[in-house]
Design a protein around this motif. Structure first.
Motif, PDB file in Angstrom:
ATOM      1  N   LYS A 126     -12.298  -3.092  28.161  1.00 26.16           N
ATOM      2  CA  LYS A 126     -13.561  -3.116  28.395  1.00 26.16           C
ATOM      3  C   LYS A 126     -14.468  -4.510  28.162  1.00 26.16           C
ATOM      4  N   ASP A 127     -15.273  -5.053  28.903  1.00 30.34           N
ATOM      5  CA  ASP A 127     -15.951  -6.215  28.663  1.00 30.34           C
ATOM      6  C   ASP A 127     -15.178  -7.581  29.001  1.00 30.34           C
ATOM      7  N   VAL A 128     -13.663  -7.522  29.228  1.00 28.64           N
ATOM      8  CA  VAL A 128     -13.114  -8.593  29.479  1.00 28.64           C
ATOM      9  C   VAL A 128     -12.942  -8.629  30.785  1.00 28.64           C
ATOM     10  N   TYR A 129     -13.200  -9.828  31.601  1.00 31.40           N
ATOM     11  CA  TYR A 129     -13.189  -9.664  32.950  1.00 31.40           C
ATOM     12  C   TYR A 129     -12.255 -11.052  33.612  1.00 31.40           C
ATOM     13  N   ILE A 130     -11.700 -10.964  34.679  1.00 31.39           N
ATOM     14  CA  ILE A 130     -11.116 -12.038  35.383  1.00 31.39           C
ATOM     15  C   ILE A 130     -12.050 -12.441  36.504  1.00 31.39           C
ATOM     16  N   LEU A 131     -12.422 -13.661  36.682  1.00 29.41           N
ATOM     17  CA  LEU A 131     -13.283 -14.139  37.545  1.00 29.41           C
ATOM     18  C   LEU A 131     -12.520 -14.959  38.551  1.00 29.41           C
ATOM     19  N   GLU A 132     -12.618 -14.744  40.026  1.00 29.07           N
ATOM     20  CA  GLU A 132     -11.823 -15.430  40.953  1.00 29.07           C
ATOM     21  C   GLU A 132     -13.062 -16.039  41.689  1.00 29.07           C
ATOM     22  N   PRO A 133     -13.282 -17.224  41.873  1.00 26.47           N
ATOM     23  CA  PRO A 133     -14.188 -17.965  42.377  1.00 26.47           C
ATOM     24  C   PRO A 133     -13.896 -18.024  43.862  1.00 26.47           C
ATOM     25  N   GLN A 134     -14.719 -18.197  44.661  1.00 27.96           N
ATOM     26  CA  GLN A 134     -14.584 -18.317  46.282  1.00 27.96           C
ATOM     27  C   GLN A 134     -14.233 -19.934  46.466  1.00 27.96           C
ATOM     28  N   VAL A 135     -13.029 -20.319  47.017  1.00 26.01           N
ATOM     29  CA  VAL A 135     -12.719 -21.507  47.186  1.00 26.01           C
ATOM     30  C   VAL A 135     -12.600 -21.972  48.659  1.00 26.01           C
ATOM     31  N   PHE A 136     -13.200 -22.971  49.041  1.00 28.01           N
ATOM     32  CA  PHE A 136     -13.379 -23.387  50.436  1.00 28.01           C
ATOM     33  C   PHE A 136     -12.473 -24.658  50.798  1.00 28.01           C
ATOM     34  N   GLY A 137     -11.618 -24.571  51.482  1.00 32.04           N
ATOM     35  CA  GLY A 137     -10.652 -25.796  51.704  1.00 32.04           C
ATOM     36  C   GLY A 137     -10.691 -26.107  53.099  1.00 32.04           C
ATOM     37  N   ASP A 138      -9.938 -27.369  53.372  1.00 26.29           N
ATOM     38  CA  ASP A 138      -9.651 -28.087  54.593  1.00 26.29           C
ATOM     39  C   ASP A 138      -8.844 -29.058  54.433  1.00 26.29           C
ATOM     40  N   ASP A 139      -8.286 -29.843  55.382  1.00 20.80           N
ATOM     41  CA  ASP A 139      -7.391 -30.828  55.312  1.00 20.80           C
ATOM     42  C   ASP A 139      -7.751 -31.863  54.128  1.00 20.80           C
ATOM     43  N   ARG A 140      -9.074 -32.008  53.828  1.00 20.82           N
ATOM     44  CA  ARG A 140      -9.367 -32.858  52.763  1.00 20.82           C
ATOM     45  C   ARG A 140      -9.216 -32.679  51.430  1.00 20.82           C
ATOM     46  N   GLY A 141      -9.141 -31.040  51.041  1.00 12.80           N
ATOM     47  CA  GLY A 141      -8.983 -30.661  49.768  1.00 12.80           C
ATOM     48  C   GLY A 141      -9.644 -29.284  49.774  1.00 12.80           C
ATOM     49  N   TRP A 142     -10.420 -29.185  48.534  1.00 14.23           N
ATOM     50  CA  TRP A 142     -11.088 -27.899  48.515  1.00 14.23           C
ATOM     51  C   TRP A 142     -12.439 -27.935  47.540  1.00 14.23           C
ATOM     52  N   PHE A 143     -13.261 -26.984  47.403  1.00 14.33           N
ATOM     53  CA  PHE A 143     -14.649 -26.946  46.804  1.00 14.33           C
ATOM     54  C   PHE A 143     -14.514 -25.666  46.160  1.00 14.33           C
ATOM     55  N   MET A 144     -15.194 -25.598  45.061  1.00 15.39           N
ATOM     56  CA  MET A 144     -15.472 -24.152  44.360  1.00 15.39           C
ATOM     57  C   MET A 144     -16.680 -24.410  43.532  1.00 15.39           C
ATOM     58  N   GLU A 145     -17.436 -23.062  43.291  1.00 13.16           N
ATOM     59  CA  GLU A 145     -18.452 -23.074  42.151  1.00 13.16           C
ATOM     60  C   GLU A 145     -17.552 -22.639  41.048  1.00 13.16           C
ATOM     61  N   SER A 146     -17.439 -23.528  40.015  1.00 12.88           N
ATOM     62  CA  SER A 146     -16.925 -22.921  38.662  1.00 12.88           C
ATOM     63  C   SER A 146     -17.783 -22.110  37.860  1.00 12.88           C
ATOM     64  N   TRP A 147     -19.129 -22.275  37.951  1.00  8.21           N
ATOM     65  CA  TRP A 147     -19.867 -21.374  37.231  1.00  8.21           C
ATOM     66  C   TRP A 147     -21.326 -21.541  37.983  1.00  8.21           C
ATOM     67  N   SER A 148     -21.814 -20.081  38.054  1.00  7.91           N
ATOM     68  CA  SER A 148     -23.199 -19.997  38.473  1.00  7.91           C
ATOM     69  C   SER A 148     -23.856 -18.781  37.911  1.00  7.91           C
ATOM     70  N   LYS A 149     -24.821 -19.165  37.240  1.00  9.25           N
ATOM     71  CA  LYS A 149     -25.627 -18.122  36.236  1.00  9.25           C
ATOM     72  C   LYS A 149     -25.956 -16.988  37.138  1.00  9.25           C
ATOM     73  N   ARG A 150     -26.585 -17.307  38.448  1.00 11.21           N
ATOM     74  CA  ARG A 150     -27.016 -16.203  39.492  1.00 11.21           C
ATOM     75  C   ARG A 150     -25.814 -15.236  39.651  1.00 11.21           C
ATOM     76  N   LYS A 151     -24.704 -15.566  40.030  1.00  8.82           N
ATOM     77  CA  LYS A 151     -23.475 -14.830  40.452  1.00  8.82           C
ATOM     78  C   LYS A 151     -22.881 -13.969  39.088  1.00  8.82           C
ATOM     79  N   MET A 152     -22.996 -14.628  37.963  1.00 12.04           N
ATOM     80  CA  MET A 152     -22.657 -14.052  36.759  1.00 12.04           C
ATOM     81  C   MET A 152     -23.816 -12.749  36.379  1.00 12.04           C
ATOM     82  N   GLU A 153     -24.843 -13.082  36.717  1.00 14.42           N
ATOM     83  CA  GLU A 153     -26.021 -11.985  36.405  1.00 14.42           C
ATOM     84  C   GLU A 153     -25.821 -10.900  37.503  1.00 14.42           C
ATOM     85  N   ASN A 154     -25.435 -11.263  38.821  1.00 12.25           N
ATOM     86  CA  ASN A 154     -25.335 -10.436  40.092  1.00 12.25           C
ATOM     87  C   ASN A 154     -24.246  -9.419  39.437  1.00 12.25           C
ATOM     88  N   ALA A 155     -23.283 -10.017  38.628  1.00 10.40           N
ATOM     89  CA  ALA A 155     -22.015  -9.147  38.362  1.00 10.40           C
ATOM     90  C   ALA A 155     -22.268  -8.534  36.910  1.00 10.40           C
TER      91      ALA A 155
END
Length: 188
Positions: free
Chosen positions: A9-38
Protein backbone atom coordinates in the motif's frame (compact mmCIF):
# COMPACT_ATOMS: atom_id res chain seq x y z
CA UNK A 1 0.37 8.79 -16.85
CA UNK A 2 -0.80 5.43 -15.55
CA UNK A 3 -0.49 4.82 -11.80
CA UNK A 4 -0.22 1.11 -10.95
CA UNK A 5 -0.59 -0.26 -7.44
CA UNK A 6 2.04 -2.62 -6.06
CA UNK A 7 1.59 -5.27 -3.39
CA UNK A 8 2.58 -2.64 -0.79
CA UNK A 9 0.00 0.00 0.00
CA UNK A 10 1.20 3.52 -0.91
CA UNK A 11 4.04 2.34 -3.22
CA UNK A 12 3.18 2.91 -6.88
CA UNK A 13 4.62 2.31 -10.33
CA UNK A 14 4.15 5.30 -12.62
CA UNK A 15 4.12 4.76 -16.37
CA UNK A 16 4.39 8.03 -18.29
CA UNK A 17 2.86 8.58 -21.69
CA UNK A 18 5.61 8.44 -24.28
CA UNK A 19 5.10 10.13 -27.64
CA UNK A 20 7.43 8.94 -30.38
CA UNK A 21 8.08 9.24 -34.06
CA UNK A 22 10.99 8.70 -36.44
CA UNK A 23 12.93 11.50 -34.68
CA UNK A 24 12.77 9.90 -31.22
CA UNK A 25 10.41 10.37 -28.28
CA UNK A 26 9.08 12.83 -25.68
CA UNK A 27 7.54 12.31 -22.25
CA UNK A 28 6.67 14.29 -19.13
CA UNK A 29 8.81 12.78 -16.40
CA UNK A 30 7.06 14.80 -13.71
CA UNK A 31 3.75 16.65 -13.50
CA UNK A 32 2.46 17.89 -10.17
CA UNK A 33 -1.06 18.14 -11.63
CA UNK A 34 -1.03 14.53 -12.88
CA UNK A 35 0.35 13.27 -9.57
CA UNK A 36 -2.34 15.11 -7.62
CA UNK A 37 -5.03 13.84 -10.01
CA UNK A 38 -3.76 10.35 -9.11
CA UNK A 39 -4.07 11.17 -5.39
CA UNK A 40 -0.35 11.63 -4.76
CA UNK A 41 0.33 14.96 -3.06
CA UNK A 42 4.07 15.47 -2.79
CA UNK A 43 6.14 18.64 -2.80
CA UNK A 44 9.53 17.59 -4.14
CA UNK A 45 12.43 19.83 -3.06
CA UNK A 46 15.56 18.02 -4.24
CA UNK A 47 16.69 16.10 -7.36
CA UNK A 48 19.44 13.49 -7.08
CA UNK A 49 21.34 11.43 -9.61
CA UNK A 50 23.66 8.45 -9.20
CA UNK A 51 25.93 6.58 -11.58
CA UNK A 52 27.03 2.97 -11.13
CA UNK A 53 29.71 1.65 -13.47
CA UNK A 54 29.29 -2.10 -12.96
CA UNK A 55 26.45 -4.58 -13.10
CA UNK A 56 25.75 -5.94 -9.61
CA UNK A 57 26.29 -2.68 -7.75
CA UNK A 58 23.88 -2.59 -4.82
CA UNK A 59 22.94 0.66 -3.10
CA UNK A 60 20.80 0.28 0.01
CA UNK A 61 18.78 -0.23 1.98
CA UNK A 62 18.74 3.46 2.94
CA UNK A 63 16.29 5.73 4.78
CA UNK A 64 16.13 8.95 6.76
CA UNK A 65 14.66 9.33 10.25
CA UNK A 66 12.08 11.92 11.25
CA UNK A 67 11.94 14.82 10.93
CA UNK A 68 13.77 14.37 7.60
CA UNK A 69 11.98 11.30 6.17
CA UNK A 70 11.78 11.37 2.39
CA UNK A 71 9.26 10.31 -0.21
CA UNK A 72 11.01 9.52 -3.50
CA UNK A 73 10.17 9.20 -7.18
CA UNK A 74 12.85 7.15 -8.97
CA UNK A 75 13.68 6.25 -12.53
CA UNK A 76 16.59 4.76 -14.44
CA UNK A 77 17.66 7.09 -17.23
CA UNK A 78 20.44 4.78 -18.43
CA UNK A 79 20.60 1.00 -18.01
CA UNK A 80 18.41 -1.19 -15.81
CA UNK A 81 17.91 -1.61 -12.06
CA UNK A 82 15.86 -3.76 -9.72
CA UNK A 83 14.44 -1.17 -7.33
CA UNK A 84 13.20 -2.15 -3.86
CA UNK A 85 11.07 -0.49 -1.17
CA UNK A 86 10.73 -1.93 2.35
CA UNK A 87 8.03 -0.75 4.76
CA UNK A 88 9.73 0.27 8.01
CA UNK A 89 6.83 2.23 9.53
CA UNK A 90 6.30 1.13 13.12
CA UNK A 91 2.82 -0.29 13.54
CA UNK A 92 2.23 -0.75 9.82
CA UNK A 93 0.43 -4.01 8.97
CA UNK A 94 3.01 -4.50 6.20
CA UNK A 95 6.07 -3.70 8.39
CA UNK A 96 9.17 -5.46 7.05
CA UNK A 97 7.54 -6.37 3.73
CA UNK A 98 9.12 -5.41 0.43
CA UNK A 99 8.30 -4.86 -3.22
CA UNK A 100 10.71 -4.86 -6.16
CA UNK A 101 10.28 -3.41 -9.63
CA UNK A 102 12.52 -3.38 -12.70
CA UNK A 103 13.14 0.17 -13.88
CA UNK A 104 15.02 0.87 -17.09
CA UNK A 105 15.75 3.59 -19.57
CA UNK A 106 13.76 1.50 -22.05
CA UNK A 107 10.57 0.92 -20.02
CA UNK A 108 10.64 4.47 -18.58
CA UNK A 109 8.78 3.29 -15.48
CA UNK A 110 9.14 5.21 -12.23
CA UNK A 111 8.66 4.02 -8.67
CA UNK A 112 7.00 6.23 -6.08
CA UNK A 113 8.13 5.40 -2.53
CA UNK A 114 6.40 7.26 0.30
CA UNK A 115 7.94 8.35 3.59
CA UNK A 116 8.61 5.54 6.03
CA UNK A 117 10.19 3.11 3.58
CA UNK A 118 13.79 1.98 3.21
CA UNK A 119 15.01 2.00 -0.37
CA UNK A 120 17.67 0.20 -2.36
CA UNK A 121 18.49 -1.00 -5.84
CA UNK A 122 20.85 -3.31 -7.68
CA UNK A 123 22.14 -2.60 -11.16
CA UNK A 124 21.26 -5.24 -13.75
CA UNK A 125 23.49 -3.71 -16.44
CA UNK A 126 26.75 -1.79 -16.59
CA UNK A 127 26.73 2.02 -16.79
CA UNK A 128 23.52 2.81 -14.91
CA UNK A 129 22.20 6.27 -14.13
CA UNK A 130 19.36 6.71 -11.65
CA UNK A 131 17.55 9.98 -11.04
CA UNK A 132 15.15 10.65 -8.24
CA UNK A 133 13.18 13.39 -6.63
CA UNK A 134 12.90 13.72 -2.84
CA UNK A 135 10.35 15.66 -0.81
CA UNK A 136 12.78 16.50 1.98
CA UNK A 137 16.41 17.58 2.03
CA UNK A 138 19.16 15.08 2.80
CA UNK A 139 20.25 15.30 6.44
CA UNK A 140 23.34 13.26 7.40
CA UNK A 141 22.29 13.20 11.07
CA UNK A 142 19.04 11.44 10.11
CA UNK A 143 20.61 8.99 7.64
CA UNK A 144 20.36 5.25 8.26
CA UNK A 145 20.61 1.90 6.55
CA UNK A 146 19.56 -1.72 6.92
CA UNK A 147 21.34 -4.85 5.75
CA UNK A 148 20.53 -5.57 2.09
CA UNK A 149 20.26 -9.33 2.74
CA UNK A 150 18.36 -9.26 6.06
CA UNK A 151 16.82 -12.75 6.21
CA UNK A 152 13.76 -11.46 8.10
CA UNK A 153 12.94 -9.19 5.15
CA UNK A 154 13.90 -11.81 2.55
CA UNK A 155 14.38 -9.68 -0.57
CA UNK A 156 14.73 -11.87 -3.68
CA UNK A 157 17.49 -9.90 -5.41
CA UNK A 158 17.70 -11.10 -9.04
CA UNK A 159 21.52 -11.29 -8.96
CA UNK A 160 24.16 -11.44 -6.26
CA UNK A 161 25.77 -8.06 -5.62
CA UNK A 162 29.30 -7.52 -6.77
CA UNK A 163 29.88 -4.11 -5.24
CA UNK A 164 28.70 -2.75 -1.88
CA UNK A 165 29.86 0.41 -0.14
CA UNK A 166 31.69 0.03 3.17
CA UNK A 167 28.64 1.56 4.85
CA UNK A 168 26.28 -1.00 3.30
CA UNK A 169 28.63 -3.92 4.10
CA UNK A 170 28.32 -3.07 7.82
CA UNK A 171 24.57 -2.30 7.89
CA UNK A 172 22.61 -3.90 10.75
CA UNK A 173 19.45 -5.95 10.33
CA UNK A 174 16.08 -4.27 10.78
CA UNK A 175 15.71 -5.87 14.24
CA UNK A 176 19.19 -4.71 15.27
CA UNK A 177 18.51 -1.20 13.98
CA UNK A 178 15.24 -0.99 15.93
CA UNK A 179 16.90 -2.27 19.12
CA UNK A 180 19.77 0.23 18.99
CA UNK A 181 18.11 3.37 17.65
CA UNK A 182 16.19 5.52 20.07
CA UNK A 183 14.75 7.65 17.25
CA UNK A 184 13.53 4.82 15.03
CA UNK A 185 10.41 6.80 14.11
CA UNK A 186 9.17 7.26 10.57
CA UNK A 187 6.86 9.50 8.67
CA UNK A 188 3.40 8.37 7.75
Amino acid sequence: MDVLETKLKDVYILEPQVFGDDRGWFMESWSKRKMENAGLFVDFVQDNQSYSAQKGTLRGLHYQLNPMCQAKLLRATRGTIFDVAVDIRKGSPQFGQWVGVELSAENKRQLFIPRGFAHGFITLTDDVEVQYKADNYYAPECDGNICWNDSDIGIAWPIDPVILSAKDQKAPTLKERMATSLNFVYGE
